[in-house]
Motif scaffolding. Structure first.
Motif: not given
Length: 263
Positions: A36-47
């Motif tokens: 979840q932290k990686i997805a938030a860091e990427n800040n794209l619609a989905e990781t």
């Protein structure tokens, strides 16, 4: 420790178009909090995160705010990376998922076809505040439906283009997202998709929404093969087919970056 990361633009054949998704191959699952932290860091619609299994691959998707039950563009992006970067040479890829069952992606040249569950929307009551949040004044949709997301049908393509959403107000609607759709001028139908409650103000191209859109428009237009645009600023193009309880959607993808994440 590092893990690989790729990013691809899905449902487009041009860089900076379609919908960008990050793709992270794993040898074993990371803790949910880390993904979840990686997805938030990427800040794209989905990781998307995946691991190899005896049957194919186990696939999961995270928005910047939460793990999602189904995501089309990140599945297409994952298949694209497997085919073009990671040496997958079988004609199809089988993804197992927790909530959407088995998803199959096949490749035909530079176009990919996703075999997803069909999710026809059903009539629903209009939730308070939704119409005002879309910025169309008092203009009401022709139909209000719902599956996972609210599904509003308007008269024509210009209505969809005219929507200027209040994302703060939309985030208060009790749903993952809001689909708006209408007949297209040069294609069978057009749409847009908003999911501020999931950390995605406007999703550029949304495969999961087409699980609703395909059966709806196939039934209304009396045809099973459909051509569609999603009218976000980045724009996406999909070739669709209704096959009973399955919704097929095809599109292109292009690789934007590859690298490593330090965790």
């Amino acid at each position: 420790m590092t893990i690989p990361i790729y990013q691809a633009d899905a449902f487009t054949n041009q860089l900076y178009g379609g919908n960008p998704a990050a793709v992270c191959p794993l040898t074993e699952w990371l803790p949910n909090e880390t993904m979840q932290k990686i997805a938030a860091e990427n800040n794209l619609a989905e990781t998307a995160f995946f691991i190899k299994t005896p049957e194919g691959y186990h696939l999961r998707w995270f928005t910047p705010e939460l793990e999602i039950d189904l995501c089309g563009h990140a599945t297409l992006a994952t298949a694209h990376i497997l085919f073009t970067e990671l040496g997958h040479n079988e004609p199809a890829i089988h993804f197992t998922t927790e909530k959407a069952g088995t998803l199959i992606v096949t490749r035909n040249g530079d176009r990919y076809t996703l075999d997803f569950p069909s999710r026809p929307p059903y009539p629903a009551e209009l939730p308070e505040g939704l119409i005002g949040a879309l910025g169309l004044g008092d203009k009401l949709p022709k139909q209000v439906l719902r599956s996972r997301d609210y599904f509003l049908v308007y008269e024509d393509e210009q209505d969809i283009l005219n929507i200027v959403p209040d994302h703060s107000a939309l985030s208060k609607v009790d749903a993952i997202g809001i689909i708006v759709t209408a007949p297209g001028k040069t294609v069978d139908f057009v749409s847009r998709f908003f999911a501020p409650a999931a950390g995605v103000a406007e999703d550029p191209v949304t495969g999961s929404a087409h699980c609703n859109l395909i059966p709806y428009w196939a039934d209304l237009l009396g045809k099973n093969e459909l051509h569609a645009y999603q009218l976000s600023a980045r724009k996406g193009e999909l070739w669709c087919e209704h096959k009973g309880d399955r919704a097929l959607m095809s599109g292109n993808a292009v690789t934007y970056l590859k690298g490593e994440i330090y965790i």
